[in-house]
Write a protein that holds these residues in place. Sequence first.
Motif, mmCIF file in Angstrom:
data_model
loop_
_atom_site.group_PDB
_atom_site.id
_atom_site.type_symbol
_atom_site.label_atom_id
_atom_site.label_comp_id
_atom_site.label_asym_id
_atom_site.label_seq_id
_atom_site.Cartn_x
_atom_site.Cartn_y
_atom_site.Cartn_z
ATOM 1 N N GLY A 301 0.812 -1.211 0.000
ATOM 2 C CA GLY A 301 0.000 0.000 0.000
ATOM 3 C C GLY A 301 0.845 1.261 0.000
ATOM 4 O O GLY A 301 1.820 1.388 0.738
ATOM 5 N N VAL A 302 0.463 2.231 -0.844
ATOM 6 C CA VAL A 302 1.166 3.511 -0.941
ATOM 7 C C VAL A 302 0.375 4.549 -0.147
ATOM 8 O O VAL A 302 -0.827 4.713 -0.338
ATOM 9 C CB VAL A 302 1.319 3.958 -2.403
ATOM 10 C CG1 VAL A 302 2.067 5.280 -2.483
ATOM 11 C CG2 VAL A 302 2.037 2.891 -3.212
ATOM 12 N N THR A 303 1.065 5.252 0.744
ATOM 13 C CA THR A 303 0.404 6.227 1.607
ATOM 14 C C THR A 303 0.628 7.669 1.173
ATOM 15 O O THR A 303 -0.174 8.538 1.516
ATOM 16 C CB THR A 303 0.909 6.072 3.050
ATOM 17 O OG1 THR A 303 2.340 6.223 3.073
ATOM 18 C CG2 THR A 303 0.543 4.694 3.604
ATOM 19 N N SER A 304 1.698 7.934 0.431
ATOM 20 C CA SER A 304 1.984 9.317 0.042
ATOM 21 C C SER A 304 2.920 9.330 -1.156
ATOM 22 O O SER A 304 3.640 8.359 -1.414
ATOM 23 C CB SER A 304 2.612 10.107 1.199
ATOM 24 O OG SER A 304 3.794 9.473 1.648
ATOM 25 N N VAL A 305 2.929 10.455 -1.873
ATOM 26 C CA VAL A 305 3.800 10.643 -3.032
ATOM 27 C C VAL A 305 4.251 12.095 -3.069
ATOM 28 O O VAL A 305 3.504 13.006 -2.677
ATOM 29 C CB VAL A 305 3.073 10.273 -4.350
ATOM 30 C CG1 VAL A 305 1.831 11.124 -4.548
ATOM 31 C CG2 VAL A 305 4.017 10.404 -5.541
ATOM 32 N N SER A 306 5.485 12.317 -3.504
ATOM 33 C CA SER A 306 6.027 13.667 -3.603
ATOM 34 C C SER A 306 6.993 13.719 -4.775
ATOM 35 O O SER A 306 7.892 12.880 -4.872
ATOM 36 C CB SER A 306 6.746 14.073 -2.309
ATOM 37 O OG SER A 306 7.291 15.375 -2.422
ATOM 38 N N PHE A 307 6.794 14.705 -5.659
ATOM 39 C CA PHE A 307 7.635 14.871 -6.840
ATOM 40 C C PHE A 307 8.642 15.986 -6.607
ATOM 41 O O PHE A 307 8.356 16.984 -5.934
ATOM 42 C CB PHE A 307 6.786 15.188 -8.074
ATOM 43 C CG PHE A 307 6.117 13.981 -8.660
ATOM 44 C CD1 PHE A 307 6.619 13.361 -9.785
ATOM 45 C CD2 PHE A 307 4.971 13.449 -8.071
ATOM 46 C CE1 PHE A 307 6.005 12.246 -10.327
ATOM 47 C CE2 PHE A 307 4.351 12.337 -8.600
ATOM 48 C CZ PHE A 307 4.879 11.726 -9.730
ATOM 49 N N SER A 308 9.826 15.822 -7.169
ATOM 50 C CA SER A 308 10.894 16.801 -7.007
ATOM 51 C C SER A 308 10.536 18.098 -7.726
ATOM 52 O O SER A 308 10.063 18.062 -8.864
ATOM 53 C CB SER A 308 12.217 16.249 -7.557
ATOM 54 O OG SER A 308 13.209 17.247 -7.590
ATOM 55 N N PRO A 309 10.754 19.266 -7.089
ATOM 56 C CA PRO A 309 10.447 20.537 -7.761
ATOM 57 C C PRO A 309 11.459 20.916 -8.832
ATOM 58 O O PRO A 309 11.192 21.792 -9.646
ATOM 59 C CB PRO A 309 10.467 21.555 -6.608
ATOM 60 C CG PRO A 309 11.390 20.944 -5.603
ATOM 61 C CD PRO A 309 11.205 19.453 -5.705
ATOM 62 N N ASP A 311 13.500 18.297 -10.627
ATOM 63 C CA ASP A 311 13.621 17.213 -11.603
ATOM 64 C C ASP A 311 12.235 16.614 -11.819
ATOM 65 O O ASP A 311 11.675 15.977 -10.925
ATOM 66 C CB ASP A 311 14.602 16.151 -11.096
ATOM 67 C CG ASP A 311 14.866 15.071 -12.139
ATOM 68 O OD1 ASP A 311 14.289 15.147 -13.238
ATOM 69 O OD2 ASP A 311 15.639 14.136 -11.850
ATOM 70 N N LYS A 312 11.673 16.813 -13.017
ATOM 71 C CA LYS A 312 10.310 16.361 -13.280
ATOM 72 C C LYS A 312 10.172 14.849 -13.268
ATOM 73 O O LYS A 312 9.063 14.328 -13.146
ATOM 74 C CB LYS A 312 9.838 16.905 -14.632
ATOM 75 C CG LYS A 312 9.811 18.426 -14.720
ATOM 76 C CD LYS A 312 9.365 18.879 -16.094
ATOM 77 C CE LYS A 312 9.368 20.380 -16.209
ATOM 78 N NZ LYS A 312 8.943 20.854 -17.554
ATOM 79 N N SER A 313 11.267 14.111 -13.420
ATOM 80 C CA SER A 313 11.189 12.652 -13.502
ATOM 81 C C SER A 313 11.484 11.967 -12.175
ATOM 82 O O SER A 313 11.432 10.749 -12.101
ATOM 83 C CB SER A 313 12.177 12.146 -14.561
ATOM 84 O OG SER A 313 13.508 12.466 -14.204
ATOM 85 N N SER A 314 11.780 12.707 -11.123
ATOM 86 C CA SER A 314 12.124 12.109 -9.833
ATOM 87 C C SER A 314 10.979 12.279 -8.852
ATOM 88 O O SER A 314 10.358 13.341 -8.789
ATOM 89 C CB SER A 314 13.392 12.750 -9.267
ATOM 90 O OG SER A 314 14.495 12.524 -10.118
ATOM 91 N N PHE A 315 10.704 11.229 -8.104
ATOM 92 C CA PHE A 315 9.649 11.290 -7.097
ATOM 93 C C PHE A 315 9.948 10.263 -6.007
ATOM 94 O O PHE A 315 10.809 9.386 -6.158
ATOM 95 C CB PHE A 315 8.268 11.030 -7.716
ATOM 96 C CG PHE A 315 8.113 9.673 -8.336
ATOM 97 C CD1 PHE A 315 7.530 8.625 -7.632
ATOM 98 C CD2 PHE A 315 8.550 9.437 -9.639
ATOM 99 C CE1 PHE A 315 7.386 7.371 -8.208
ATOM 100 C CE2 PHE A 315 8.400 8.187 -10.223
ATOM 101 C CZ PHE A 315 7.823 7.152 -9.506
ATOM 102 N N SER A 316 9.233 10.391 -4.903
ATOM 103 C CA SER A 316 9.392 9.461 -3.785
ATOM 104 C C SER A 316 8.021 8.959 -3.358
ATOM 105 O O SER A 316 7.010 9.651 -3.499
ATOM 106 C CB SER A 316 10.101 10.143 -2.604
ATOM 107 O OG SER A 316 9.365 11.272 -2.171
#
Length: 352
Positions: A301-309, A311-316
């Motif tokens: 299960g995924v609880t949260s997502v955040s994209f780098s301001p 680098d458009k292709s990087s996220f956590s």
Amino acid sequence: MSMLNDSSIEGESFSSSWKRTRSVVEASSQTKTNNNPTRDKSYQSIKKNSVEVQTEDLFDTYSNLPETVPSGLPEFLARVEPLVTKELRKNITSQAFNGYDVSWAAVHKAVSCVHTLQNVDFQKEQMECTGLSWNCVGSVIAAIYGRHDHEDWCTHKGAFCMWNIDRPHLNPGKPDFVMETPACMTSIAFHPTEPTLIAGGYFNGEVVVWNLGLDEDTQLAASDENSHREPVTQVQWIIDPKSRVIAKYHLVSVSSDGKMLRWQVPVRKQNLKLLDGFMLLGKNNVDVLKMKESEANREVGVTSVSFSPTDKSSFSLGSENGGIFLCSLNDTGTPITGSGIDSELMSLVTTP
């Protein structure tokens, strides 16, 4: 001459009537060196250094005015001087701060409560505030309501409320806008640049976008059968990685079913278009994921997502088992996990 002869006469003595006779006694003494040890120690003065200093000519350093007046300066001063003088005269006669006594010794707290916003009608229904979001202008705050005590599928009604805190007659106990939703809401996010667009997620997995600028039905788009099967934990607007000149935004949603879906929001009313989606899977890590061996490759299960301001292709991604995954998209749009618990992202669908 014969009558003068040498002669000596015995002297007479008599004792003093007031001075007593003194007695003198002689004695000698010496110290013992065994109990009084002595030692020698030498000293010398501390070394010192001398340094010469002198002051600088402040006039030459900081007051070196230009010999010529910059071009356009007199015209600029002539243009702005009347306006500045007018405002200064208004400040002299202003009564805005009459009766205000400045307390320089007062202690100010770092955080103060400005408003306590609530919907009094929801207190009897025991609805919880499950999410908040500010619009891009910073004048409107949106709150969603639902419940967390679900034992099975959601059968409750949710709500979506907004307060405009810039209004002079704000009523903290009554929202400026209230909309009932068919299920409990679990996530909400205003558009980064459009103050009338707002996205939300339901407990049943549905993703919805509203356009508050519409007169009647404010729902602009909703997800179809390709949506989540578990509660939506977060929705977030992201810039299209392929957008070059004008920033084009897509919508990303994550859920307890382990999916991360990327949607294209239509301009007119219709369903959200699923662009691509990924699923977070465990890789035989029984101890960390707390799964049986036969279920080791199930979704996480995924609880949260955040994209780098930057680098458009990087996220956590944040997961239910506590793992944090640093990911990036390659040129083909396939995700690559960088670090985290031993898991992987599996591509579900890719739409050109």
